[in-house]
Motif scaffolding. Structure first.
Motif, mmCIF file in Angstrom:
data_model
loop_
_atom_site.group_PDB
_atom_site.id
_atom_site.type_symbol
_atom_site.label_atom_id
_atom_site.label_comp_id
_atom_site.label_asym_id
_atom_site.label_seq_id
_atom_site.Cartn_x
_atom_site.Cartn_y
_atom_site.Cartn_z
ATOM 1 N N ASP A 69 63.289 -7.500 1.479
ATOM 2 C CA ASP A 69 64.413 -7.840 2.352
ATOM 3 C C ASP A 69 65.701 -7.999 1.554
ATOM 4 O O ASP A 69 66.782 -7.615 2.033
ATOM 5 N N ARG A 70 65.587 -8.541 0.374
ATOM 6 C CA ARG A 70 66.785 -8.730 -0.456
ATOM 7 C C ARG A 70 67.453 -7.405 -0.787
ATOM 8 O O ARG A 70 68.684 -7.274 -0.710
ATOM 9 N N ILE A 71 66.660 -6.400 -1.126
ATOM 10 C CA ILE A 71 67.210 -5.085 -1.466
ATOM 11 C C ILE A 71 67.750 -4.393 -0.221
ATOM 12 O O ILE A 71 68.851 -3.810 -0.236
ATOM 13 N N LEU A 72 66.998 -4.455 0.881
ATOM 14 C CA LEU A 72 67.421 -3.749 2.100
ATOM 15 C C LEU A 72 68.686 -4.352 2.686
ATOM 16 O O LEU A 72 69.519 -3.629 3.255
ATOM 17 N N GLU A 73 68.840 -5.667 2.574
ATOM 18 C CA GLU A 73 70.088 -6.276 3.054
ATOM 19 C C GLU A 73 71.285 -5.774 2.258
ATOM 20 O O GLU A 73 72.361 -5.528 2.822
ATOM 21 N N LYS A 74 71.109 -5.599 0.954
ATOM 22 C CA LYS A 74 72.193 -5.047 0.138
ATOM 23 C C LYS A 74 72.464 -3.586 0.498
ATOM 24 O O LYS A 74 73.610 -3.139 0.480
ATOM 25 N N VAL A 75 71.403 -2.830 0.829
ATOM 26 C CA VAL A 75 71.575 -1.431 1.236
ATOM 27 C C VAL A 75 72.388 -1.355 2.523
ATOM 28 O O VAL A 75 73.294 -0.521 2.655
ATOM 29 N N VAL A 76 72.089 -2.239 3.479
ATOM 30 C CA VAL A 76 72.826 -2.251 4.749
ATOM 31 C C VAL A 76 74.290 -2.566 4.507
ATOM 32 O O VAL A 76 75.187 -1.922 5.082
ATOM 33 N N ARG A 77 74.553 -3.546 3.641
ATOM 34 C CA ARG A 77 75.951 -3.891 3.349
ATOM 35 C C ARG A 77 76.637 -2.789 2.568
ATOM 36 O O ARG A 77 77.815 -2.467 2.848
ATOM 37 N N ARG A 78 75.947 -2.197 1.602
ATOM 38 C CA ARG A 78 76.560 -1.146 0.771
ATOM 39 C C ARG A 78 76.930 0.073 1.623
ATOM 40 O O ARG A 78 78.008 0.653 1.454
ATOM 41 N N GLY A 79 76.041 0.479 2.523
ATOM 42 C CA GLY A 79 76.301 1.670 3.335
ATOM 43 C C GLY A 79 77.021 1.397 4.629
ATOM 44 O O GLY A 79 77.368 2.346 5.346
ATOM 45 N N GLY A 80 77.251 0.117 4.966
ATOM 46 C CA GLY A 80 77.884 -0.190 6.235
ATOM 47 C C GLY A 80 77.058 0.307 7.405
ATOM 48 O O GLY A 80 77.614 0.787 8.410
ATOM 49 N N LEU A 81 75.735 0.178 7.314
ATOM 50 C CA LEU A 81 74.841 0.709 8.338
ATOM 51 C C LEU A 81 74.874 -0.170 9.584
ATOM 52 O O LEU A 81 75.081 -1.386 9.508
ATOM 53 N N SER A 82 74.646 0.474 10.725
ATOM 54 C CA SER A 82 74.689 -0.230 12.006
ATOM 55 C C SER A 82 73.306 -0.678 12.446
ATOM 56 O O SER A 82 72.991 -0.652 13.631
ATOM 57 N N LEU A 83 72.473 -1.062 11.512
ATOM 58 C CA LEU A 83 71.144 -1.588 11.819
ATOM 59 C C LEU A 83 70.812 -2.680 10.821
ATOM 60 O O LEU A 83 71.408 -2.749 9.740
ATOM 61 N N GLY A 84 69.864 -3.523 11.195
ATOM 62 C CA GLY A 84 69.494 -4.636 10.340
ATOM 63 C C GLY A 84 68.465 -4.251 9.294
ATOM 64 O O GLY A 84 67.889 -3.151 9.321
ATOM 65 N N ALA A 85 68.221 -5.190 8.374
ATOM 66 C CA ALA A 85 67.246 -4.923 7.311
ATOM 67 C C ALA A 85 65.839 -4.758 7.882
ATOM 68 O O ALA A 85 65.065 -3.924 7.397
ATOM 69 N N ASP A 86 65.502 -5.519 8.922
ATOM 70 C CA ASP A 86 64.177 -5.389 9.538
ATOM 71 C C ASP A 86 64.001 -4.020 10.169
ATOM 72 O O ASP A 86 62.928 -3.405 10.066
ATOM 73 N N GLN A 87 65.038 -3.523 10.844
ATOM 74 C CA GLN A 87 64.960 -2.189 11.446
ATOM 75 C C GLN A 87 64.859 -1.115 10.369
ATOM 76 O O GLN A 87 64.101 -0.149 10.504
ATOM 77 N N LEU A 88 65.631 -1.274 9.302
ATOM 78 C CA LEU A 88 65.595 -0.289 8.223
ATOM 79 C C LEU A 88 64.222 -0.252 7.568
ATOM 80 O O LEU A 88 63.752 0.825 7.161
ATOM 81 N N ALA A 89 63.576 -1.396 7.451
ATOM 82 C CA ALA A 89 62.250 -1.441 6.840
ATOM 83 C C ALA A 89 61.242 -0.618 7.632
ATOM 84 O O ALA A 89 60.293 -0.061 7.056
#
Length: 501
Positions: free
Chosen positions: A105-125
């Motif tokens: 979750d720590r890495i995916l949250e940074k990925v969401v912030r870095r890419g400005g993605l319109s989905l949460g870390a749980d959805q990305l997982a």
């Protein structure tokens, strides 16, 4: 572009639907199929072979293009951990490696912030999966030799992530960048020791400056042997320095430059606060004198214990043993007196060093008390401190440059990242298999078509006959009921007439 990924699933759904139709037709007419009549039925395909060939070519083209486009649009990412400790399941700093951190979750949250993605870390997982080439192997965990540690990991991102305004490859690129930064910050070799700090030098006593700079220099010196043992011949491209050469420069700084500085300070008796420094030296000597007496007392106790040993007990004791080359020899084992002798020697050496330190403090305190240095001498000392400071910073910068170059070149940045490329032969084989399945079902439907049509026709005739029979039955049934009713009426009339008579 996401529609490209639906080509193969749609084709497979259509294929399943066709096979369901084929199975339905087969079970409907299996009782009417001739045992030896399929040769004639196959002959009826002569007029349809061209059509089958055309449709087969179309299926092959769509299948091959769909697989190639899908793999190009959503490739898998290969992460190869390229350092020696990876083969032992460790990080570069010798801590345990955990592959689950890659999709944590720590890495995916940074990925969401870095890419400005319109989905949460749980959805990305939910869109990301990780696997290793060893997952397909069946390992015998009962045998230690069969256990393997993977240094390669495949990460795949589902095409469905495109529904959130991004692409699978962009997500994987963000993941690679974020994880590499997190990995180097938390699990790589800790090179923060190369970030030397000189803030405490402000207002420090002149002789203490030498000890402080020596401590900072030893940080650099103690950091280099680890890399030097791995590749002592590695050379930086710009400066041409090697780990041994830099280590020698640091030794020269400690043993020559700092010693010269200390000699100058002692000769001139420089001190920022004379009385305070002399009092501190006297207090330090009291503590050192206490420690020296303790060491000498421990030394004397062990010498006394040695003298109490019987000479017969201190003879050589030889035991048979084998060396590392499996060669037999007689080894001398230690007895108690040997251990006492070693400890007595250590305590005597420690006491001697304490005496030397006390003599140094006494000499420094005396020089400071007798000093009559001018302001020019003090300015010269301050200038020399600045030069030593700058020289040590330069050595630290050279160490960092050489270590970074070594990590970048020899370890290739710890992690190699690449994306999978579509396999043309593999996709051709898969497309051919899909084409063969389509052609087979089409041939089956074409072969069963005459029998199925006949079966459908006979069923239609039978249903028509049954319909007419039911209609005729309903018509006859109505006429029968009318006659029955009329007979009942006539019977009632006759009965009334008889009663009247």
């Amino acid at each position: 572009m996401i529609l490209v990924s639906f080509i193969i699933p749609v084709m497979m759904l259509c294929l399943v639907f066709l096979y369901i139709i084929l199975a339905r037709q087969f079970f409907m007419i299996k009782s009417k199929l001739p045992v030896f009549g399929f040769r004639g039925a196959m002959g009826g395909l002569n007029g349809k072979r061209r059509k089958l060939a055309v449709w087969g070519i179309l299926v092959f083209v769509f299948g091959f293009a769909g697989q190639m486009a899908t793999q190009l649009y959503a490739p898998s990412m290969l992460m190869v951990f390229n350092y020696e400790e990876a083969a032992r399941g460790q990080n570069p700093n010798s801590t345990r490696f955990n592959e689950s951190v890659i999709l944590s979750d720590r890495i995916l949250e940074k990925v969401v912030r870095r890419g400005g993605l319109s989905l949460g870390a749980d959805q990305l997982a939910d869109f990301l999966t990780i696997s290793t080439p060893l997952d397909a192997e069946k390992l015998d965990v009962t045998q230690e030799s069969a256990l393997k540690i993977s240094t390669e990991y495949w990460v795949h991102c589902s095409e469905r992530v495109s529904l959130y305004g991004t692409t699978p490859k962009e997500v994987l690129n963000f993941l690679a960048d974020v994880y590499w930064e997190d990995f180097t910050n938390n699990y790589a070799e800790n090179d923060k020791v190369l970030d030397l700090s000189f803030e405490e030098l402000e207002g420090m006593e002149y002789l203490d400056v030498k000890n402080y700079l020596q401590m900072q220099a030893y940080k650099l010196k103690n950091y280099l042997p680890g890399y030097s043992s791995e590749s002592s011949s590695f050379r930086a491209e710009g400066s041409g320095e090697t780990f041994p050469s830099l280590s020698q420069k640091i030794d020269n700084f400690i043993e020559i430059e700092l010693e010269r500085y200390e000699a100058f300070i002692l000769e001139k008796g420089l001190s920022r606060h004379r009385n305070t420094y002399q009092s501190r030296m006297q207090y330090a000597n009291r503590l050192l004198d206490t420690d020296q007496k303790k060491d000498m007392a421990a030394h004397d106790v062990r010498i006394e214990a040695i003298n109490m040993y019987n000479a017969f007990m201190t003879r050589f004791v030889l035991i048979p043993t084998y060396d590392t080359d499996q060669e037999f020899y007689m080894s001398r084992t230690k007895v108690g007196v040997d251990y006492f002798a070693d400890e007595a020697k250590e305590f005597l050496e420690s006491a001697t060093e304490l005496v030397e330190e006390m003599e140094h403090n006494t000499y420094a305190s005396g020089q400071v008390g007798r000093s009559g240095a001018s302001d020019d001498i003090y300015a010269q000392a301050d200038e020399r401190i600045g030069e030593l400071n700058a020289e040590l910073k330069n050595l630290a910068a050279q160490c960092r440059e050489l270590c970074d170059a070594y990590v970048r070149v020899k370890r290739d940045g710890y992690i190699q990242v690449s994306f999978s490329t579509p396999s043309v032969p593999g996709n051709v084989i898969k497309a051919l298999l899909i084409t063969m399945l389509y052609v087979a079902v089409w041939i089956g439907l074409a072969v069963l078509q005459p029998y199925y049509a006949e079966c459908i026709g006979s069923q239609a005739v039978e249903r028509r006959a049954q319909k007419l029979a039911r209609k005729e039955y309903r018509k006859n049934k109505q006429e029968y009921r009318k006659r029955e009713k009329q007979e009942k009426k006539d019977e009632k009339k006759n009965r009334r007439k008889g009663e009247e008579v």
